[in-house]
Design a protein around this motif. Structure first.
Motif, mmCIF file in Angstrom:
data_model
loop_
_atom_site.group_PDB
_atom_site.id
_atom_site.type_symbol
_atom_site.label_atom_id
_atom_site.label_comp_id
_atom_site.label_asym_id
_atom_site.label_seq_id
_atom_site.Cartn_x
_atom_site.Cartn_y
_atom_site.Cartn_z
ATOM 1 N N ARG A 62 0.775 7.059 -6.707
ATOM 2 C CA ARG A 62 -0.331 7.959 -7.020
ATOM 3 C C ARG A 62 0.051 9.408 -6.725
ATOM 4 N N LYS A 88 1.772 1.924 -3.629
ATOM 5 C CA LYS A 88 0.625 2.445 -4.386
ATOM 6 C C LYS A 88 0.372 3.910 -4.055
ATOM 7 N N ASP A 96 -7.813 1.487 -0.934
ATOM 8 C CA ASP A 96 -7.890 2.160 -2.224
ATOM 9 C C ASP A 96 -8.632 3.488 -2.100
ATOM 10 N N ASP A 98 0.816 -1.205 0.000
ATOM 11 C CA ASP A 98 0.000 0.000 0.000
ATOM 12 C C ASP A 98 0.855 1.264 0.000
#
Length: 310
Positions: A79, A75, A259, A72
Motif C-alpha cells: 500500500r 500488505k 486493515d 500484514d
C-alpha cells in the motif's frame, strides 16, 4: 503535519535499488534493510526507486517484494509503495468489491480528498481498471446506499473558502427536518452532502448545532446507510478526528483491525498523521506509537512505527 522522516540528502534512487537487491540476496530477506529504505522515502523517491530497480535488474520491484515478504507487513509495504493517487484507486477497487461491508474507504476517498484529488483518483481508477469508479460503485451497491455513494464519488465540488451564511442556515433546517422525520434517504440530504463545498458544509453543520442544540450526527444511528452518512459528515467536518477514531477502534477492538490501522497510517503519513497522533494522545491519554507497538509485532510493527515517525 506529516510524520514521514526522509534523510537529507536522501540517497540516489540507484543506491536505494542496490540496497534493496542486496536485502533480497542470500538466505532469507533482510527486512530491516527494506524498512530502512522504503519507510523513509517520499512518493516521488519511491517511484524513482521502482524505476531504478527495474532498469538495473530487469524485474519488477513489486513482484520481487511479493516473493520476499508476507502477511500484514507485505500488505502495508504494498500500500505504501504506490503513488498516493494510484494507491487510492487500488484501495477503492478493493473496497467496491466488498460493497456495503467496506463503505468507509469509498466515503473517505470521496469526502476527504480535494476535488482535484478525487478527480485524479477517478482518472487513475479508469486507467488501471478500464472502468469508471462510479460504474463500479453502482454495480456493487443497491438502493439508498448506492444513491449516496454514487453521488459522493460523482461530484466535482467548489474548493474555495467562501461561504453563504443564509444558505447554511436554510440547509441546516432542511437537514434537521429530514432527520426529525427519519427521512434519512431524502434526496435533499444527499444533494447537500454531495454538492456543497467543504467550507459551506462545515458552516451548515455549525448552524445545525447552533440552531438545534446538537451535532447533526446525534440523529444518525442505525443501519449501514446511516453509518455511511455519519462517516461522510465526519470526513467533511474533521478528517483528522475521523481518522483518529478509525485508529482507536482498530487498536481497541478484540483482535486488532490491521486493515484499518494500516490504511490510516499509510495514507496519512505524508499528509497529516502528526495531527492525528496529537488528537489520539489527547483522547486516549496514550501515545499512538505505544499503542501500535503493543498491538502489532515483527516487521509489520517496525514498518508502521517508522511511518509514524519513530
Amino acid at each position: 503535519m506529516a510524520t514521514l522522516s526522509v534523510p537529507t540528502p536522501a540517497p540516489a534512487a540507484v543506491e536505494d535499488a542496490e540496497k534493496l537487491k542486496k536485502a533480497f540476496q542470500g538466505w532469507g530477506t533482510d527486512e530491516k534493510a527494506v524498512i530502512s529504505v522504503l519507510a523513509h522515502r517520499d512518493a516521488t523517491q519511491r517511484k524513482q526507486i521502482r524505476l531504478a530497480y527495474e532498469d538495473l535488474y530487469k524485474e519488477d520491484l513489486l513482484k520481487r517484494l511479493e516473493s520476499e515478504i508476507s502477511g500484514d507487513f507485505e500488505k502495508a509495504v504494498f500500500r505504501w509503495i504506490f503513488d498516493p493517487i494510484e494507491r487510492q484507486a487500488i484501495l477503492a477497487n478493493v473496497a467496491v468489491k466488498k460493497g456495503i461491508e467496506d463503505h468507509r474507504v469509498i466515503v473517505e476517498i470521496a469526502c476527504v480528498s480535494s476535488p482535484a484529488e478525487l478527480l485524479a483518483v477517478k482518472q487513475a481508477y479508469h486507467a488501471r481498471f478500464k472502468r469508471s469508479l462510479e460504474e463500479d460503485v453502482a454495480s456493487h451497491t443497491t438502493g439508498d446506499f448506492r444513491k449516496l455513494l454514487v453521488a459522493l464519488v460523482s461530484t466535482y465540488k467548489y474548493d474555495g473558502a467562501e461561504i453563504d451564511t443564509k444558505l447554511a442556515s436554510s440547509e441546516a433546517k432542511i437537514l434537521h427536518n429530514a432527520i426529525v422525520e427519519k427521512a434519512f434517504n431524502h434526496d435533499e440530504i444527499i444533494r447537500i452532502l454531495s454538492t456543497r463545498s467543504r467550507a459551506q458544509l462545515i458552516a451548515t453543520f455549525n448552524c445545525y448545532k447552533d440552531e438545534f442544540g446538537a451535532s447533526i450526527n446525534k440523529g444518525l444511528s442505525g443501519d449501514e446507510f446511516l453509518l455511511a452518512l455519519r462517516s461522510a459528515i465526519r470526513c467533511i467536518n474533521s478528517p483528522q478526528k475521523y481518522f483518529e477514531k478509525i485508529l482507536r477502534n482498530a487498536l481497541n477492538k478484540p483482535g486488532t483491525d490491521e486493515d484499518g490501522l494500516t490504511r490510516v497510517i499509510v495514507t496519512r503519513a505524508e499528509k497529516d498523521l502528526k495531527v492525528i497522533k496529537e488528537i489520539y494522545h489527547k483522547r486516549n491519554n496514550a501515545m499512538l506509537d505505544h499503542a501500535v507497538a503493543k498491538e502489532t509485532s515483527g516487521d509489520y510493527k517496525s514498518f508502521l512505527l517508522a511511518l509514524i515517525g519513530n
